[in-house]
Design a protein around this motif. Structure first.
Motif, PDB file in Angstrom:
ATOM      1  N   LEU A  11       0.831  -1.196   0.000  1.00  0.00           N
ATOM      2  CA  LEU A  11       0.000   0.000   0.000  1.00  0.00           C
ATOM      3  C   LEU A  11       0.868   1.249   0.000  1.00  0.00           C
ATOM      4  O   LEU A  11       1.850   1.327   0.743  1.00  0.00           O
ATOM      5  CB  LEU A  11      -0.908   0.034   1.236  1.00  0.00           C
ATOM      6  CG  LEU A  11      -2.017  -0.998   1.365  1.00  0.00           C
ATOM      7  CD1 LEU A  11      -2.771  -0.790   2.673  1.00  0.00           C
ATOM      8  CD2 LEU A  11      -2.966  -0.933   0.187  1.00  0.00           C
ATOM      9  N   SER A  12       0.468   2.214  -0.816  1.00  0.00           N
ATOM     10  CA  SER A  12       1.105   3.530  -0.764  1.00  0.00           C
ATOM     11  C   SER A  12       0.490   4.333   0.378  1.00  0.00           C
ATOM     12  O   SER A  12      -0.533   3.940   0.956  1.00  0.00           O
ATOM     13  CB  SER A  12       0.897   4.267  -2.084  1.00  0.00           C
ATOM     14  OG  SER A  12      -0.486   4.483  -2.308  1.00  0.00           O
ATOM     15  N   GLU A  13       1.096   5.439   0.688  1.00  0.00           N
ATOM     16  CA  GLU A  13       0.587   6.266   1.786  1.00  0.00           C
ATOM     17  C   GLU A  13      -0.834   6.739   1.506  1.00  0.00           C
ATOM     18  O   GLU A  13      -1.698   6.732   2.389  1.00  0.00           O
ATOM     19  CB  GLU A  13       1.513   7.473   1.986  1.00  0.00           C
ATOM     20  CG  GLU A  13       1.107   8.385   3.142  1.00  0.00           C
ATOM     21  CD  GLU A  13       1.249   7.699   4.494  1.00  0.00           C
ATOM     22  OE1 GLU A  13       0.382   7.924   5.375  1.00  0.00           O
ATOM     23  OE2 GLU A  13       2.218   6.932   4.676  1.00  0.00           O
ATOM     24  N   SER A  14      -1.098   7.151   0.274  1.00  0.00           N
ATOM     25  CA  SER A  14      -2.430   7.675  -0.063  1.00  0.00           C
ATOM     26  C   SER A  14      -3.496   6.587   0.021  1.00  0.00           C
ATOM     27  O   SER A  14      -4.599   6.809   0.539  1.00  0.00           O
ATOM     28  CB  SER A  14      -2.411   8.295  -1.465  1.00  0.00           C
ATOM     29  OG  SER A  14      -2.069   7.317  -2.437  1.00  0.00           O
ATOM     30  N   THR A  15      -3.191   5.398  -0.499  1.00  0.00           N
ATOM     31  CA  THR A  15      -4.159   4.298  -0.446  1.00  0.00           C
ATOM     32  C   THR A  15      -4.387   3.847   0.991  1.00  0.00           C
ATOM     33  O   THR A  15      -5.515   3.553   1.403  1.00  0.00           O
ATOM     34  CB  THR A  15      -3.675   3.108  -1.297  1.00  0.00           C
ATOM     35  OG1 THR A  15      -3.470   3.552  -2.641  1.00  0.00           O
ATOM     36  CG2 THR A  15      -4.693   1.985  -1.285  1.00  0.00           C
ATOM     37  N   TYR A  16      -3.310   3.789   1.762  1.00  0.00           N
ATOM     38  CA  TYR A  16      -3.410   3.429   3.180  1.00  0.00           C
ATOM     39  C   TYR A  16      -4.347   4.391   3.911  1.00  0.00           C
ATOM     40  O   TYR A  16      -5.224   3.972   4.683  1.00  0.00           O
ATOM     41  CB  TYR A  16      -2.017   3.459   3.806  1.00  0.00           C
ATOM     42  CG  TYR A  16      -1.984   3.280   5.304  1.00  0.00           C
ATOM     43  CD1 TYR A  16      -2.035   2.015   5.882  1.00  0.00           C
ATOM     44  CD2 TYR A  16      -1.897   4.397   6.143  1.00  0.00           C
ATOM     45  CE1 TYR A  16      -2.003   1.867   7.260  1.00  0.00           C
ATOM     46  CE2 TYR A  16      -1.860   4.258   7.523  1.00  0.00           C
ATOM     47  CZ  TYR A  16      -1.908   2.984   8.078  1.00  0.00           C
ATOM     48  OH  TYR A  16      -1.888   2.836   9.437  1.00  0.00           O
ATOM     49  N   THR A  17      -4.199   5.678   3.646  1.00  0.00           N
ATOM     50  CA  THR A  17      -5.038   6.689   4.290  1.00  0.00           C
ATOM     51  C   THR A  17      -6.486   6.563   3.845  1.00  0.00           C
ATOM     52  O   THR A  17      -7.421   6.650   4.658  1.00  0.00           O
ATOM     53  CB  THR A  17      -4.512   8.101   3.970  1.00  0.00           C
ATOM     54  OG1 THR A  17      -3.159   8.210   4.410  1.00  0.00           O
ATOM     55  CG2 THR A  17      -5.366   9.159   4.649  1.00  0.00           C
ATOM     56  N   THR A  18      -6.686   6.352   2.553  1.00  0.00           N
ATOM     57  CA  THR A  18      -8.046   6.250   2.014  1.00  0.00           C
ATOM     58  C   THR A  18      -8.793   5.058   2.604  1.00  0.00           C
ATOM     59  O   THR A  18      -9.955   5.163   3.009  1.00  0.00           O
ATOM     60  CB  THR A  18      -8.006   6.130   0.481  1.00  0.00           C
ATOM     61  OG1 THR A  18      -7.343   7.273  -0.067  1.00  0.00           O
ATOM     62  CG2 THR A  18      -9.409   6.044  -0.085  1.00  0.00           C
ATOM     63  N   ILE A  19      -8.137   3.894   2.638  1.00  0.00           N
ATOM     64  CA  ILE A  19      -8.779   2.699   3.204  1.00  0.00           C
ATOM     65  C   ILE A  19      -9.091   2.922   4.679  1.00  0.00           C
ATOM     66  O   ILE A  19     -10.164   2.539   5.171  1.00  0.00           O
ATOM     67  CB  ILE A  19      -7.878   1.459   3.033  1.00  0.00           C
ATOM     68  CG1 ILE A  19      -7.718   1.121   1.548  1.00  0.00           C
ATOM     69  CG2 ILE A  19      -8.461   0.258   3.777  1.00  0.00           C
ATOM     70  CD1 ILE A  19      -6.779  -0.040   1.287  1.00  0.00           C
ATOM     71  N   GLY A  20      -8.174   3.570   5.403  1.00  0.00           N
ATOM     72  CA  GLY A  20      -8.413   3.859   6.810  1.00  0.00           C
ATOM     73  C   GLY A  20      -9.629   4.745   7.018  1.00  0.00           C
ATOM     74  O   GLY A  20     -10.413   4.536   7.954  1.00  0.00           O
ATOM     75  N   LEU A  21      -9.812   5.746   6.139  1.00  0.00           N
ATOM     76  CA  LEU A  21     -10.973   6.622   6.238  1.00  0.00           C
ATOM     77  C   LEU A  21     -12.261   5.868   5.958  1.00  0.00           C
ATOM     78  O   LEU A  21     -13.271   6.051   6.650  1.00  0.00           O
ATOM     79  CB  LEU A  21     -10.820   7.799   5.260  1.00  0.00           C
ATOM     80  CG  LEU A  21      -9.736   8.830   5.605  1.00  0.00           C
ATOM     81  CD1 LEU A  21      -9.576   9.828   4.461  1.00  0.00           C
ATOM     82  CD2 LEU A  21     -10.081   9.554   6.906  1.00  0.00           C
TER      83      LEU A  21
END
Length: 660
Positions: free
Chosen positions: A483-493
């Motif tokens: 996971l990239s940082e952006s995808t990691y953040t999006t899934i977390g949201l």
């Protein structure tokens, strides 16, 4: 299907009227997708629908070849060949219509000059389920059936009969899904079809991942749905040749494809499909997640999310294989319905938590025949219990009773069904007609199919997710550069948003409701199970029981309690008073049938652990007098012919399951 459905068309002329609501829903899957629509000229005037034309999705030779090759590979992985008889679950949407296109191509191209009967492809049946929840559902099912039939696929409509009333709104989707599988399975069993294809795809897996992540699922749950699995009827479909419950192989060959691929395949096959507006209703959790994911136009997000799901699936495959090996090496199942676990061979202290939890869950689900997952504190309690060698205590959990095996010095554990578990609903207590079981068998075909699929699952490597806690899956995926940082953040949201909705919904739940699978009311006195002579009863999803009478007047004396049971007997579990009664009979000075039979039965009972005896079924008359304990051969009178067979509805391990 719901009121206001849109029936979409690829190969028919359409007007220029644009259905903006459908376009908005469709754009969430692909920005290139537009629908032109026009009022349907239907033979069913009650249906309010629109035909839609998919535009701006070019058909290319390379894409066509890609879809066919991927589908063919998936079918080979399931062990399937074009000559096998196959059923398709069809709703009329783009997913199931794409499945129809690919399966029909695979069938006709796989066998040169494949025969057609009455214009239909041999060995291929589509099943459309009419849930009967709305007045127009019957007409809608007939329209879909007509479209599928035009493809050369024989189609049947299964109409639902809600015996206990239609489901409430809060449980509508879940109840409809369960009923759909049951109705399609019934068609498969009645027509001796052993394989069912369902059109689940990559978007469905992504939605399920976010849903389960928000509910705190671990790695195994985040693996999503199986690529191939066995499903068993809630009713007993007896395979008399092998004396087991029949099963159907359910295969999902589209898991590598996304929703936008479904539209392209429909265009390639020039097929119509139905758009159901209720699939976009934000009242349903999966719809909310689907909308959120669909609004993310980044291809990177989907590919990275798919990579995490794939790693979870690889973990699940490895754990399943480890558990199968452990079960084969350490579990002995007896014909009296209990299992013996060899702790020395298991060596539980050396087995990883994730594998040990799956192992004990599989054993308890088999013995209790309750297929609920075992999670949280119960799972930890069971693992701790197994690791205390020698075992010196007993434990009740998940409908089972665990206790040290007599004479084993705590190195073996008896797992038996907890006798105080409430009886299943009456609909699961079935009379079995053996003449129905003498139809052509499909079990041998299913064994051959699974043997062809086995080489694909024999080489499963360990996963880096084996030791990851449920709350750390995303962090581990990021650490592994999945996971990239952006995808990691999006899934977390997405996860937090749905978790908050779930917690809020739970907090406002009325006090009289309970969580699924916790408190179960004990059956009332009216729930007694009765069995007439000559019938076969399936008891507790575990025992097949039957009894009959010989010439009663010729064989019996006037005191025989069987005289009050000529109409029916009651079936229940063995209780302490039954053992005392057998002991009393055995001490009689008479050498009649009841005395000799009770003495033999008591000797047999000594070889069965006390905990396991309580789960044995017995027959009593209306006065409560013991007539027979079929599992140990006891009958009060020689006029009684009684027998029981341990025949679990779902086998140990749950049958075939592949997450490749």
């Amino acid at each position: 299907m719901a009121r206001g459905l849109a029936l979409c068309s690829n190969g028919r002329n359409s007007s220029t009227l644009l259905s903006s609501s459908i376009a908005r829903a469709s754009l969430s899957f692909s920005p290139k997708t537009l629908f032109a629509s026009y009022p349907i000229q239907s033979r069913h005037p009650k249906i309010s629908r629109l035909f839609c034309k998919l535009a701006c999705v070019p058909e290319t030779v390379d894409e066509t070849k890609y879809y066919k090759e991927l589908f063919n590979r998936r079918m080979a992985m399931a062990g399937l060949k074009p000559h096998h008889r196959i059923a398709l679950g069809v709703s009329g949407g783009p997913d199931s219509m794409a499945l129809c296109v690919l399966t029909a191509k695979w069938k006709t191209e796989g066998l040169s000059g494949v025969d057609k009967t009455d214009g239909f492809i041999d060995g291929l049946v589509a099943v459309v389920v009419d849930h009967g929840l709305r007045q127009e559902s019957k007409d809608e099912a007939e329209v879909v059936c007509s479209r599928v039939s035009e493809m050369g696929i024989r189609c049947e409509i299964a109409h639902c009969d809600w015996v206990n009333g239609k489901p409430k709104q809060g449980h509508l989707q879940e109840a409809a899904r369960e009923m759909r599988y049951q109705m399609i399975s019934n068609v498969c069993f009645s027509q001796q079809i052993g394989v069912l294809l369902i059109a689940h795809h990559a978007d469905d897996q992504a939605e399920l991942f976010i849903l389960r992540l928000s509910r705190g699922s671990g790695v195994l749950g985040l693996a999503g749905t199986a690529f191939a699995s066995e499903i068993f009827s809630s009713n007993l479909e007896l395979d008399a040749k092998h004396m087991k419950n029949k099963s159907i192989l359910l295969v999902r060959p589209l898991l590598d494809l996304w929703k936008e691929d479904m539209y392209k395949i429909c265009q390639w096959g020039r097929q119509d499909w139905v758009e159901d507006p209720t699939n976009h209703s934000q009242l349903f959790v999966r719809n909310r997640i689907r909308t959120s994911i669909g609004n993310l136009q980044s291809g990177t997000f989907k590919s990275e999310l798919q990579a995490v799901i794939s790693e979870c699936r690889r973990t699940r495959s490895f754990v399943d294989k480890v558990c199968t090996d452990l079960i084969n090496r350490t579990v002995t199942v007896t014909d009296k319905g209990y299992a013996i676990l060899d702790l020395e061979r298991l060596n539980p202290t050396e087995v990883k938590d994730i594998c040990l939890s799956k192992y004990i869950t599989a054993v308890l689900q088999f013995i209790s025949q309750r297929q609920r997952a075992i999670r949280g504190s119960t799972s930890k309690l069971l693992m701790s219990y197994l690791r205390k060698i020698p075992c010196k205590t007993s434990l009740t959990a998940a409908g089972c009773y665990l206790t040290p095996a007599p004479g084993s010095k705590g190195t073996k554990i008896i797992v038996s069904c907890f006798a105080d578990t409430p009886l299943p609903p009456k609909t699961e207590l079935l009379n079995i007609c053996f003449n129905e079981a003498q139809k052509k068998q499909t079990s041998d075909d299913l064994c051959r199919i699974t043997s062809h699929a086995k080489p694909f699952s024999d080489h499963v490597a360990p996963s880096q997710f084996l030791d990851v806690a449920s709350e750390s899956v995303l962090s581990k995926a990021k650490e592994l550069n999945l996971l990239s940082e952006s995808t990691y953040t999006t899934i977390g949201l997405l996860q937090r948003d749905e978790t908050n909705r779930f917690i809020t919904k739970t907090e406002v739940k009325p006090m009289d409701e309970t969580e699924h699978g916790t408190n179960i009311a004990a059956p009332s006195s009216d729930d007694k199970v009765h069995l007439c002579p000559g019938q076969h009863l399936y008891f507790m999803n575990r025992f097949l029981i039957r009894w009959n009478l010989s010439d009663h007047d010729h064989l019996c004396n006037g005191n025989c309690p069987v005289s009050t049971a000529t109409t029916s007997t009651e079936v229940r579990h063995m209780v302490e008073s039954d053992w005392l009664y057998l002991s009393e009979l055995s001490r009689s000075s008479n050498r009649d049938h009841s005395t000799l039979s009770s003495r033999k039965a008591l000797r047999y009972l000594k070889s069965i652990p006390a905990a396991a005896r309580r789960s044995l079924p017995v027959l009593v008359n209306h006065s409560g007098s013991l007539l027979s304990v079929p599992a140990i051969g006891f009958t009060y009178c020689s006029c009684i012919d009684a027998a029981t067979v341990f025949l679990p509805r779902v086998p140990l391990g749950g049958g075939l399951s592949s997450f490749l």
